[in-house]
Write a protein that holds these residues in place. Structure first.
Motif, PDB file in Angstrom:
ATOM      1  N   ASP A 101       0.835  -1.200   0.000  1.00 13.42           N
ATOM      2  CA  ASP A 101       0.000   0.000   0.000  1.00 13.42           C
ATOM      3  C   ASP A 101       0.871   1.251   0.000  1.00 13.42           C
ATOM      4  OD1 ASP A 101      -2.177  -1.626  -0.003  1.00 13.42           O
ATOM      5  OD2 ASP A 101      -2.801  -1.209   2.054  1.00 13.42           O
ATOM      6  N   SER A 102       0.410   2.274  -0.698  1.00 16.60           N
ATOM      7  CA  SER A 102       1.258   3.432  -0.984  1.00 16.60           C
ATOM      8  C   SER A 102       1.433   4.397   0.177  1.00 16.60           C
ATOM      9  CB  SER A 102       0.699   4.200  -2.187  1.00 16.60           C
ATOM     10  OG  SER A 102      -0.672   4.508  -1.994  1.00 16.60           O
ATOM     11  N   ASP A 103       0.722   4.204   1.279  1.00 17.47           N
ATOM     12  CA  ASP A 103       0.973   5.034   2.462  1.00 17.47           C
ATOM     13  C   ASP A 103       1.845   4.304   3.480  1.00 17.47           C
ATOM     14  OD1 ASP A 103      -1.057   3.220   2.912  1.00 17.47           O
ATOM     15  OD2 ASP A 103      -2.250   4.556   4.178  1.00 17.47           O
ATOM     16  N   ASP A 104       2.281   3.097   3.151  1.00 15.53           N
ATOM     17  CA  ASP A 104       3.162   2.318   4.016  1.00 15.53           C
ATOM     18  C   ASP A 104       4.564   2.279   3.410  1.00 15.53           C
ATOM     19  OD1 ASP A 104       0.901   1.803   5.591  1.00 15.53           O
ATOM     20  OD2 ASP A 104       0.422  -0.002   4.447  1.00 15.53           O
ATOM     21  N   TRP A 105       5.487   1.634   4.093  1.00 19.42           N
ATOM     22  CA  TRP A 105       6.844   1.556   3.546  1.00 19.42           C
ATOM     23  C   TRP A 105       7.581   0.349   4.126  1.00 19.42           C
ATOM     24  CZ3 TRP A 105       5.345   4.535   7.569  1.00 19.42           C
ATOM     25  CH2 TRP A 105       6.189   4.714   8.659  1.00 19.42           C
ATOM     26  N   LEU A 106       8.757   0.064   3.542  1.00 16.13           N
ATOM     27  CA  LEU A 106       9.542  -1.109   3.920  1.00 16.13           C
ATOM     28  C   LEU A 106      10.774  -0.691   4.710  1.00 16.13           C
ATOM     29  CD1 LEU A 106       9.576  -3.049   0.512  1.00 16.13           C
ATOM     30  CD2 LEU A 106       7.738  -2.918   2.210  1.00 16.13           C
ATOM     31  N   PRO A 107      11.138  -1.438   5.743  1.00 12.15           N
ATOM     32  CA  PRO A 107      12.390  -1.156   6.455  1.00 12.15           C
ATOM     33  C   PRO A 107      13.587  -1.652   5.664  1.00 12.15           C
ATOM     34  CG  PRO A 107      11.307  -3.047   7.439  1.00 12.15           C
ATOM     35  CD  PRO A 107      10.372  -2.531   6.383  1.00 12.15           C
ATOM     36  N   PRO A 108      14.771  -1.078   5.896  1.00  6.34           N
ATOM     37  CA  PRO A 108      15.968  -1.491   5.148  1.00  6.34           C
ATOM     38  C   PRO A 108      16.261  -2.989   5.310  1.00  6.34           C
ATOM     39  CG  PRO A 108      16.374   0.563   6.323  1.00  6.34           C
ATOM     40  CD  PRO A 108      15.047   0.059   6.806  1.00  6.34           C
ATOM     41  N   GLY A 109      16.737  -3.589   4.241  1.00  6.53           N
ATOM     42  CA  GLY A 109      17.099  -5.004   4.261  1.00  6.53           C
ATOM     43  C   GLY A 109      15.971  -5.938   3.900  1.00  6.53           C
ATOM     44  N   THR A 110      14.783  -5.386   3.681  1.00  8.94           N
ATOM     45  CA  THR A 110      13.622  -6.231   3.419  1.00  8.94           C
ATOM     46  C   THR A 110      13.726  -6.966   2.088  1.00  8.94           C
ATOM     47  OG1 THR A 110      12.108  -4.945   4.793  1.00  8.94           O
ATOM     48  CG2 THR A 110      11.143  -6.197   2.980  1.00  8.94           C
ATOM     49  N   ILE A 111      14.035  -6.240   1.015  1.00  7.40           N
ATOM     50  CA  ILE A 111      14.015  -6.854  -0.315  1.00  7.40           C
ATOM     51  C   ILE A 111      15.004  -8.011  -0.404  1.00  7.40           C
ATOM     52  CG2 ILE A 111      14.373  -6.474  -2.770  1.00  7.40           C
ATOM     53  CD1 ILE A 111      11.891  -5.131  -1.765  1.00  7.40           C
ATOM     54  N   ALA A 112      16.198  -7.821   0.142  1.00  9.33           N
ATOM     55  CA  ALA A 112      17.195  -8.899   0.105  1.00  9.33           C
ATOM     56  C   ALA A 112      16.700 -10.125   0.844  1.00  9.33           C
ATOM     57  CB  ALA A 112      18.516  -8.409   0.706  1.00  9.33           C
ATOM     58  N   ALA A 113      16.080  -9.908   2.012  1.00 11.14           N
ATOM     59  CA  ALA A 113      15.580 -11.032   2.804  1.00 11.14           C
ATOM     60  C   ALA A 113      14.456 -11.759   2.084  1.00 11.14           C
ATOM     61  CB  ALA A 113      15.114 -10.535   4.168  1.00 11.14           C
ATOM     62  N   VAL A 114      13.565 -11.012   1.442  1.00 12.87           N
ATOM     63  CA  VAL A 114      12.449 -11.615   0.716  1.00 12.87           C
ATOM     64  C   VAL A 114      12.955 -12.413  -0.483  1.00 12.87           C
ATOM     65  CG1 VAL A 114      10.447 -11.093  -0.740  1.00 12.87           C
ATOM     66  CG2 VAL A 114      10.706  -9.969   1.488  1.00 12.87           C
ATOM     67  N   LEU A 115      13.853 -11.840  -1.264  1.00 11.82           N
ATOM     68  CA  LEU A 115      14.379 -12.556  -2.431  1.00 11.82           C
ATOM     69  C   LEU A 115      15.096 -13.836  -2.023  1.00 11.82           C
ATOM     70  CD1 LEU A 115      15.825  -9.582  -4.540  1.00 11.82           C
ATOM     71  CD2 LEU A 115      13.688 -10.843  -4.941  1.00 11.82           C
ATOM     72  N   ASP A 116      15.870 -13.744  -0.950  1.00 14.60           N
ATOM     73  CA  ASP A 116      16.601 -14.915  -0.473  1.00 14.60           C
ATOM     74  C   ASP A 116      15.646 -16.028  -0.067  1.00 14.60           C
ATOM     75  OD1 ASP A 116      19.167 -16.213   0.521  1.00 14.60           O
ATOM     76  OD2 ASP A 116      18.000 -16.133   2.388  1.00 14.60           O
ATOM     77  N   ARG A 117      14.574 -15.665   0.664  1.00  9.98           N
ATOM     78  CA  ARG A 117      13.629 -16.693   1.109  1.00  9.98           C
ATOM     79  C   ARG A 117      12.838 -17.270  -0.061  1.00  9.98           C
ATOM     80  NH1 ARG A 117      11.574 -18.144   5.996  1.00  9.98           N
ATOM     81  NH2 ARG A 117      13.702 -17.600   6.636  1.00  9.98           N
ATOM     82  N   LEU A 118      12.474 -16.464  -1.029  1.00  8.34           N
ATOM     83  CA  LEU A 118      11.756 -16.979  -2.196  1.00  8.34           C
ATOM     84  C   LEU A 118      12.602 -18.002  -2.942  1.00  8.34           C
ATOM     85  CD1 LEU A 118      10.078 -13.739  -3.630  1.00  8.34           C
ATOM     86  CD2 LEU A 118       9.005 -15.546  -2.272  1.00  8.34           C
ATOM     87  N   ARG A 119      13.868 -17.708  -3.091  1.00  5.67           N
ATOM     88  CA  ARG A 119      14.755 -18.642  -3.798  1.00  5.67           C
ATOM     89  C   ARG A 119      15.006 -19.900  -2.973  1.00  5.67           C
ATOM     90  NH1 ARG A 119      18.208 -13.435  -5.317  1.00  5.67           N
ATOM     91  NH2 ARG A 119      17.477 -13.098  -7.468  1.00  5.67           N
ATOM     92  N   GLN A 120      15.108 -19.736  -1.682  1.00  9.20           N
ATOM     93  CA  GLN A 120      15.423 -20.868  -0.810  1.00  9.20           C
ATOM     94  C   GLN A 120      14.258 -21.850  -0.708  1.00  9.20           C
ATOM     95  OE1 GLN A 120      16.256 -19.685   3.227  1.00  9.20           O
ATOM     96  NE2 GLN A 120      16.652 -21.767   3.924  1.00  9.20           N
TER      97      GLN A 120
END
Length: 386
Positions: A101-120
């Protein structure tokens, strides 16, 4: 006009945009700036301008200019959150999709953690933890977050049924696109669009992964947010639950599952009907009776696990359609709440709004003078009080 990517990314992040000019840049930058070096091709960001009446459309045009991996869809008319998500999904090319949602945001390090878990784990659904962030900057752990603890590897809902009680939103789940298509899931119009989308994902998934880290910052109290807007559109919840219950009856007719969802549904209705910030007083009685009609319509033949304490008592009153008794109980809680929490709300005769999502129970009944004593509670539950 949407620029097509040169190859399919692993993750598409879809951001529907409407009336969030003050928050939009923070949201977009929290995504783009968090993509690790060397992973630019793995993530695409799709922003959907839902005919926003402010400057969001121009902001999106400027933001996408010169930025690879950012795509913008401009809708000619406002369609609402659910259908705007569908519009982004229609052009998404990633193997996985995440609705932010466009009024929320992601904390640093999120994208790397998500990509790693998706691949794993290569899950059907990846569940994420979040924090609620208030306007004063205070960060609060969601009451359902502990349900995500201690789950390693991949699992199924049958093995971890508590996952059904995690906040039922789209933004705390990353979903495999083909799996979503297999379930024939899309968002419906109206408010509470997450209800017939989020639950079926968990019910149908063969592989659920849980990323036990805060990956999402959920803004609280924003003016214009659905959960802080008084409107008759909160009645949309009934149509959304009808869609969910019909889907479950067709796809997964399991009595225990239906009983669990029934309890969550009634608890959610009680959240809405009891919240001063959602319903005008003159709508509250009608909402209660609509909830009572759904109680009768969907009550499982074998019953359901009644919540303990005051919440269970409210369930009984909904089942009986006893608006007068519910009103008396609600007023008793409001009076007791003011007595327990002296301050501005008590001084002006107001009452803080209760906003507990399904799976988050407030079981303690007040026992102060003029409120609900154990004796009165037992009598009320037994139908001996008006």
């Amino acid at each position: 006009m949407v620029n097509e990517p040169t190859h399919a990314p692993l993750l598409s992040i879809v951001v529907p945009v409407y009336g969030v000019e003050a928050y939009l840049y923070q949201c977009l930058e929290s995504i783009r700036a968090d993509i690790p070096a060397g992973e630019a091709d793995a993530v695409e960001l799709i922003a959907v301008d839902d005919a926003s009446p402010d400057g969001c459309g121009d902001m999106l045009r400027a933001y996408a200019a010169g930025r690879d991996g950012v795509r913008v869809v401009h809708l000619s008319s406002n369609v609402g959150l659910g259908l705007a998500r569908n519009a982004g999904l229609d052009v998404a090319t990633g193997r996985y999709v995440w609705f932010v949602d466009s009024d929320d945001w992601l904390p640093p390090g999120t994208i790397a953690a998500v990509l790693d878990r998706l691949r794993q784990h290569q899950p059907d659904v990846l569940m994420l933890d979040h924090l609620r962030v208030h306007e004063d900057g205070r960060r609060e752990v969601d009451a359902s977050s502990p349900l995500l603890r201690g789950i390693t590897g991949v699992t199924r809902l049958a093995d971890q049924p508590r996952l059904l009680r995690v906040q039922h939103t789209a933004w705390n789940k990353v979903v495999r696109r083909d799996f979503m298509d297999e379930l024939e899931l899309r968002f419906f119009p109206g408010w509470y669009e997450d209800i017939p989308f989020s639950h079926p994902l968990l019910i149908g998934a063969e592989k659920i992964s849980v990323l036990d880290r805060v990956c999402y910052l959920y803004r609280q109290g924003r003016q214009g947010a659905i959960t802080s807007t008084r409107s008759g559109r909160h009645f949309d919840a009934f149509a959304q639950y009808e869609r969910l219950m019909d889907w479950v009856a067709r796809k997964h007719p399991d009595e225990r599952l239906q009983a669990e969802l029934f309890e969550l549904m009634i608890s959610h209705y009680l959240v809405v009907v009891g919240n001063d910030g959602r319903l005008h007083p003159h709508l509250r009685r009608d909402f209660f009776h609509r909830a009572a009609a759904h109680y009768r319509r969907y009550l499982p033949s074998g019953g359901y696990p009644l919540p303990p304490g005051a919440t269970g008592l409210k369930h009984r009153l909904v089942g009986r359609g006893d608006w007068l008794a519910y009103s008396a109980l609600r007023q008793a809680h409001r009076v007791a709440g003011r007595l327990r929490r002296p301050g501005p709300a008590a001084a002006d005769g107001g009452s803080p709004a209760v906003d507990e999502e399904p799976g988050r129970r407030a079981d303690a009944a007040p026992t102060r003078d003029g409120a609900l004593t154990p004796e009165r509670r037992d009598a009320l539950a037994g139908g001996r009080l008006p």
